[in-house]
Design a protein around this motif. Structure first.
Motif, PDB file in Angstrom:
ATOM      1  N   SER A   1      54.080  47.922  39.856  1.00 51.10           N
ATOM      2  CA  SER A   1      53.085  48.807  41.127  1.00 51.10           C
ATOM      3  C   SER A   1      52.453  49.564  39.374  1.00 51.10           C
ATOM      4  O   SER A   1      51.118  50.307  39.976  1.00 51.10           O
ATOM      5  CB  SER A   1      54.324  49.802  41.151  1.00 51.10           C
ATOM      6  N   ILE A   2      52.645  49.454  38.068  1.00 50.88           N
ATOM      7  CA  ILE A   2      51.680  50.131  37.596  1.00 50.88           C
ATOM      8  C   ILE A   2      50.314  49.505  37.214  1.00 50.88           C
ATOM      9  O   ILE A   2      49.965  49.601  36.931  1.00 50.88           O
ATOM     10  CB  ILE A   2      52.450  50.315  36.411  1.00 50.88           C
ATOM     11  N   ASP A   3      50.885  47.973  37.276  1.00 53.29           N
ATOM     12  CA  ASP A   3      50.000  47.087  36.774  1.00 53.29           C
ATOM     13  C   ASP A   3      48.805  46.938  38.100  1.00 53.29           C
ATOM     14  O   ASP A   3      47.703  46.877  37.802  1.00 53.29           O
ATOM     15  CB  ASP A   3      50.615  45.347  37.401  1.00 53.29           C
ATOM     16  N   ARG A   4      48.920  47.238  39.322  1.00 50.28           N
ATOM     17  CA  ARG A   4      47.997  47.110  40.027  1.00 50.28           C
ATOM     18  C   ARG A   4      47.762  48.591  40.424  1.00 50.28           C
ATOM     19  O   ARG A   4      46.578  48.679  40.411  1.00 50.28           O
ATOM     20  CB  ARG A   4      48.765  47.564  42.345  1.00 50.28           C
ATOM     21  N   LEU A   5      48.136  49.308  39.961  1.00 47.19           N
ATOM     22  CA  LEU A   5      47.241  50.822  40.036  1.00 47.19           C
ATOM     23  C   LEU A   5      46.591  51.019  38.406  1.00 47.19           C
ATOM     24  O   LEU A   5      45.400  51.564  38.596  1.00 47.19           O
ATOM     25  CB  LEU A   5      48.778  52.373  39.290  1.00 47.19           C
ATOM     26  N   MET A   6      46.778  50.323  37.737  1.00 46.47           N
ATOM     27  CA  MET A   6      45.675  50.066  36.180  1.00 46.47           C
ATOM     28  C   MET A   6      44.485  49.216  36.968  1.00 46.47           C
ATOM     29  O   MET A   6      43.804  49.900  36.470  1.00 46.47           O
ATOM     30  CB  MET A   6      46.291  49.486  35.260  1.00 46.47           C
ATOM     31  N   ASN A   7      44.593  48.053  37.542  1.00 44.83           N
ATOM     32  CA  ASN A   7      43.734  47.546  38.451  1.00 44.83           C
ATOM     33  C   ASN A   7      42.949  48.546  39.314  1.00 44.83           C
ATOM     34  O   ASN A   7      41.706  48.334  39.293  1.00 44.83           O
ATOM     35  CB  ASN A   7      43.719  45.978  39.116  1.00 44.83           C
TER      36      ASN A   7
ATOM     37  N   TYR B   1      40.186  46.989  29.041  1.00 41.88           N
ATOM     38  CA  TYR B   1      39.362  45.773  29.567  1.00 41.88           C
ATOM     39  C   TYR B   1      40.302  43.911  28.887  1.00 41.88           C
ATOM     40  O   TYR B   1      40.244  43.558  29.859  1.00 41.88           O
ATOM     41  CB  TYR B   1      38.030  45.657  28.590  1.00 41.88           C
ATOM     42  N   VAL B   2      40.431  44.482  27.710  1.00 43.94           N
ATOM     43  CA  VAL B   2      42.250  43.385  27.543  1.00 43.94           C
ATOM     44  C   VAL B   2      42.793  42.969  29.075  1.00 43.94           C
ATOM     45  O   VAL B   2      43.766  41.399  28.863  1.00 43.94           O
ATOM     46  CB  VAL B   2      42.576  43.839  26.334  1.00 43.94           C
ATOM     47  N   ARG B   3      43.226  43.771  29.605  1.00 45.56           N
ATOM     48  CA  ARG B   3      44.885  43.914  30.356  1.00 45.56           C
ATOM     49  C   ARG B   3      43.815  44.033  31.733  1.00 45.56           C
ATOM     50  O   ARG B   3      45.211  42.741  32.119  1.00 45.56           O
ATOM     51  CB  ARG B   3      45.287  45.727  30.735  1.00 45.56           C
ATOM     52  N   LEU B   4      42.992  43.821  32.405  1.00 43.28           N
ATOM     53  CA  LEU B   4      42.052  42.977  33.447  1.00 43.28           C
ATOM     54  C   LEU B   4      42.033  41.466  33.028  1.00 43.28           C
ATOM     55  O   LEU B   4      42.158  40.929  33.444  1.00 43.28           O
ATOM     56  CB  LEU B   4      41.120  43.550  33.794  1.00 43.28           C
ATOM     57  N   ALA B   5      41.094  41.355  31.475  1.00 42.53           N
ATOM     58  CA  ALA B   5      41.392  39.705  31.600  1.00 42.53           C
ATOM     59  C   ALA B   5      42.370  39.189  31.153  1.00 42.53           C
ATOM     60  O   ALA B   5      42.180  37.821  31.507  1.00 42.53           O
ATOM     61  CB  ALA B   5      40.321  39.773  29.920  1.00 42.53           C
TER      62      ALA B   5
END
Length: 98
Positions: free
Chosen positions: A13-19, A88-92
């Motif tokens: 859920s953290i990944d989806r929130l960050m996106n 930027y780095v996380r999304l890439a």
């Protein structure tokens, strides 16, 4: 046979929130660039030539639209620090591994 299909990328859920946050921040950056570019176009149209009294330049901008377009990209470059580099780095990385 059951494992031969395409594997799913499991996201927390953290990944989806960050996106979602990254997309909102980019949207905010684009909106700020548009608002500031419109303000620059209006200023250039109404006051631009009168400002040469204080700060003369050789060639003026012929078009307020061109000035707004160029200032939009300038504001995007100036305000890009709104988006932290870690996002930027996380999304890439997520798009690479997906």
């Amino acid at each position: 046979m059951q494992n031969s299909g395409r594997t799913k990328f499991k996201r927390t859920s953290i990944d989806r929130l960050m996106n979602t946050l990254v997309l909102w921040i980019f949207g905010f950056l684009i909106c700020m660039g548009i608002i500031l570019a419109i303000g620059n176009s209006i200023w250039e149209y109404e006051v631009g030539d009168l400002f040469q009294i204080y700060h003369p330049w050789d060639q003026g901008v012929d078009s307020a639209f061109l000035s707004g377009f160029l200032s939009f990209w300038s504001y995007i470059i100036i305000l890009n620090t709104v988006v932290p580099i870690s996002l930027y780095v996380r999304l890439a990385a997520q798009q690479y591994w997906a």
